[in-house]
Scaffold this active site. Sequence first.
Site, mmCIF file in Angstrom:
data_model
loop_
_atom_site.group_PDB
_atom_site.id
_atom_site.type_symbol
_atom_site.label_atom_id
_atom_site.label_comp_id
_atom_site.label_asym_id
_atom_site.label_seq_id
_atom_site.Cartn_x
_atom_site.Cartn_y
_atom_site.Cartn_z
ATOM 1 C CG ASP A 49 -10.965 -75.731 -48.529
ATOM 2 O OD1 ASP A 49 -10.775 -76.665 -47.577
ATOM 3 O OD2 ASP A 49 -10.158 -75.037 -49.142
ATOM 4 C CD1 TRP B 204 -5.457 -70.210 -48.199
ATOM 5 C CD2 TRP B 204 -5.856 -72.015 -49.352
ATOM 6 N NE1 TRP B 204 -4.300 -70.973 -47.814
ATOM 7 C CE2 TRP B 204 -4.761 -72.184 -48.720
ATOM 8 C CE3 TRP B 204 -6.376 -73.022 -50.151
ATOM 9 C CZ2 TRP B 204 -3.802 -73.204 -48.726
ATOM 10 C CZ3 TRP B 204 -5.535 -74.345 -49.950
ATOM 11 C CH2 TRP B 204 -4.375 -74.209 -49.380
ATOM 12 C CE LYS C 174 -4.094 -74.886 -41.688
ATOM 13 N NZ LYS C 174 -3.674 -73.732 -42.001
#
Length: 377
Positions: free
Chosen positions: A194, A113, A229
């Site tokens: 993560d 990311w 999300k």
Amino acid sequence: MAMQMAFLADPRPDKVNLSLGVYKDSLGLPTVFESVRAAEVAIHSSFSGKEYQPIEGNAQFLKSATGLVLGAAHSDSELYTAQTIGGSGALSLLAAFIRSEISKTLILPQPSWPNHPIIFRRAGFELQEISCYDAVNHRLDFSALCSGLLQAPAGSVVLLHACCHNPTGLDPSFEQWCELSDLMKRHRLLPLFDCAYQGFGSDWDSDARALRYFYEQGHEMFIAYSFSKNLSLYGERVGMLLLTAAPGTSSAVIGTHFKELIRSRYSTPPLHGGRLAAEVFRSPSLCASWQQELSAVRNRVNEMRQQLAEGLQGSNADFAFLKQQKGLFSYSGLSPEQVKLLRDRHAIYMLSTGRINVAGLNPSNIDYVVNAIRSLL
Ligand SMILES: Cc1ncc(COP(=O)(O)O)c(C=O)c1O
């Protein structure tokens, strides 16, 4: 952001945006889960004030969220948790803590990311990147990952995506996770997971399997967790950090560090999102409906990925690899030139790396996208 502006300004009626980082439903609209709406109503009707939260956030949220992530068998006594401003806030606090107390070297398998290097460089880390994407075969280059880790200085922290890798959609198999756990234990490397997409890959528990395995193996480990999300709570900024204490370090000592970090940055986390999440987790019926809604999201994304791969079958290139990828994102294998042609000729927007947000596909645009890609092959 620049791409989003260009997309919005594009007057072509068939335009398709596959560049975003958020889930869109089959009509191309953002989603608010019914379970979250119901939790909002419940909170509203039992109004309980707008006082500041404790520095580490909503205790009820943290307790339930930890159980959901690590499973019922975890032991609270070995863990430190705090509510954070989304997953980004968790990463940033963990970066500050790790840099001052644990290590100044972060091993970052790439691609990753794009915010990861920004957060960790800003926190003063020396980054060692391991290139582990096999672009020819569209696979994770697991041996490059392992040999990079073997060369890393002992005591370094390694950033790993717990599931649904962003941007590639390529996760290690469970056997590979077991190998990584073993290798990292032997070489004294500390995992920092993560976890921003639990529930988007296979199913809730399978998506947490790597995390839980590392936890069971007794790693000294860190987790930056995002509910942006999987609860579709993006702007509410709901996340948490979890860490296991190193032998001999009490979670009270760790708590003192984090309280100071949080106090000096933003004092206490925002109230509403944590309360909403806690309400969903607290009520068995809301929790069950949320999981059903999340399954429907996952099934839709998987169905679109499948249709994309099948639509491209028999073209001059093989896209079967798409079916191996998991989560919201997919590395399409398209070159920067092809990405540019798709945008110029067909108003289809995606990142220049070829990363697409699969949830940008829907029954109204899938054929258009498939035909546009086929026209370039
Ligand atoms: C891999 C990864 N980690 C962390 C985050 C941060 O999530 P949040 O929006 O909760 O800060 C994202 C968001 O896109 C992400 O893709």
